[in-house]
Design a protein around this motif. Structure first.
Motif, PDB file in Angstrom:
ATOM      1  N   SER A  49     -13.638   4.015   1.893  1.00 52.37           N
ATOM      2  CA  SER A  49     -13.022   4.923   0.914  1.00 52.37           C
ATOM      3  C   SER A  49     -13.021   4.356  -0.496  1.00 52.37           C
ATOM      4  CB  SER A  49     -11.581   5.215   1.334  1.00 52.37           C
ATOM      5  OG  SER A  49     -10.847   4.005   1.419  1.00 52.37           O
ATOM      6  N   SER A 200      -1.549  -0.544   1.084  1.00 44.90           N
ATOM      7  CA  SER A 200      -1.771  -0.271   2.500  1.00 44.90           C
ATOM      8  C   SER A 200      -0.509  -0.656   3.252  1.00 44.90           C
ATOM      9  CB  SER A 200      -2.958  -1.061   3.050  1.00 44.90           C
ATOM     10  OG  SER A 200      -3.089  -0.868   4.448  1.00 44.90           O
ATOM     11  N   ASP A 246       0.213   9.245  -3.245  1.00 44.10           N
ATOM     12  CA  ASP A 246      -1.230   9.043  -3.358  1.00 44.10           C
ATOM     13  C   ASP A 246      -1.665   9.764  -4.632  1.00 44.10           C
ATOM     14  OD1 ASP A 246      -4.022   9.294  -3.217  1.00 44.10           O
ATOM     15  OD2 ASP A 246      -4.033   9.677  -1.073  1.00 44.10           O
ATOM     16  N   GLN A 260     -10.774  11.673   0.558  1.00 46.33           N
ATOM     17  CA  GLN A 260     -10.788  10.375   1.214  1.00 46.33           C
ATOM     18  C   GLN A 260     -11.032  10.585   2.697  1.00 46.33           C
ATOM     19  OE1 GLN A 260      -7.555   7.973  -0.021  1.00 46.33           O
ATOM     20  NE2 GLN A 260      -7.958   6.316   1.405  1.00 46.33           N
ATOM     21  N   TRP A 263      -8.651   5.734   5.671  1.00 42.88           N
ATOM     22  CA  TRP A 263      -7.338   5.490   5.083  1.00 42.88           C
ATOM     23  C   TRP A 263      -6.913   4.026   5.196  1.00 42.88           C
ATOM     24  CZ3 TRP A 263      -5.431   9.386   2.303  1.00 42.88           C
ATOM     25  CH2 TRP A 263      -6.018  10.653   2.504  1.00 42.88           C
ATOM     26  N   ILE A 266      -4.845   3.271  -0.118  1.00 43.19           N
ATOM     27  CA  ILE A 266      -4.837   4.393  -1.045  1.00 43.19           C
ATOM     28  C   ILE A 266      -4.494   3.871  -2.436  1.00 43.19           C
ATOM     29  CG2 ILE A 266      -4.166   6.083   0.716  1.00 43.19           C
ATOM     30  CD1 ILE A 266      -1.320   6.052  -0.539  1.00 43.19           C
TER      31      ILE A 266
END
Length: 275
Positions: A49, A200, A246, A260, A263, A266
């Motif tokens: 991502s 995270s 986010d 995205q 995950w 973010i």
């Protein structure tokens, strides 16, 4: 992506990846080198991502500037940890909505400053409302008192300070939450602080990605943190709706752009007003 490079390559170490040039690569820029691109590919192998986060963070920047100009009358912007000039820079967005807007770009990396000053030279010849400054964000007082900053921004009037995708480059020992607090304490009431930060909630992911980025950049990295760590950056500030989220979802346009797909982490943050 366009891989042509500026003629500055002989003045900098292009063998060590730079966070700013990695970000430039993810945004489709041309001011990056093979070492940066290899580091980006290693990062994508662990966090697919990563590129989408960079794009969505740039779109968050656009929405923040538009909101602060249209809804709150802000006409001064201090972009701390500005990185390399790219498409839709802060002054371009701000002056689209408010032609008289002033912007001070700040970075401490001499490579970024060399690029920034060269690439913005055409703007500066005709527009004295833009300046590029070398300063260390870890010393807010010196940064805010820098004569190039005070020469263009009136800190007795509201200003928007942008810490977008930069505070995760600050080590815990340098207390990033205190940096934001000390900066906000110097701003006039009605000013704003915007933050986006890689987070995270998975400890293994935080450790792996922090170590990878630190190794790739020769230690020019801080940490991937938890959302609750970033929440502390906003102590004593009045957070705008929709809160800390986010950033892809912060006042998102109906068509949010790239989605995205994974995950691992973010970009988390928001905007707050100095009371």
């Amino acid at each position: 992506m366009n891989q042509q490079q500026t003629p500055l390559s002989h003045t900098i170490d292009v063998t060590r990846p730079s966070v700013a040039r990695m970000h430039d690569y993810f945004l489709g820029g041309k001011d990056n080198y093979p070492a940066d691109r290899r580091a980006c590919e290693r990062l994508l192998a662990h966090a697919p991502s990563a590129q989408i986060l960079a794009v969505n963070n740039r779109r968050f920047l656009h929405r923040v500037i538009r909101c602060l100009i249209q809804d709150h009358g802000i006409r001064q912007f201090l972009d701390i940890g500005s990185g390399l000039p790219t498409k839709d820079n802060v002054h371009e967005i701000a002056q689209h909505y408010a032609p008289g807007a002033k912007v001070a770009y700040v970075d401490h990396d001499p490579m970024v400053l060399a690029y920034g000053r060269a690439l913005l030279e055409d703007y500066r010849r005709t527009d004295r409302r833009i300046v590029t400054v070398q300063a260390d964000l870890r010393d807010p007082d010196a940064l805010l008192d820098h004569p190039a900053v005070t020469g263009i921004l009136d800190l007795h009037r509201p200003v928007a300070v942008l810490y977008l995708s930069v505070l995760h480059c600050v080590a815990d020992r340098d207390r990033p939450a205190d940096i934001v607090r000390r900066t906000a304490a110097r701003l006039s009431p009605g000013s704003f602080v915007a933050v986006s930060h890689l987070v995270s909630e998975d400890a293994a992911v935080r450790r792996t990605l922090t170590d990878l980025m630190a190794q790739s950049t020769g230690g020019q990295w801080g940490a991937v943190r938890r959302a609750e760590d970033v929440d502390r950056f906003f102590t004593a500030l009045d957070i705008l709706d929709p809160g800390l989220v986010d950033v892809a979802a912060w006042r998102a346009d109906p068509l949010m752009g790239p989605r995205q797909r994974t995950w691992e982490w973010i970009q988390y943050g928001g905007v707050a007003r100095v009371p």
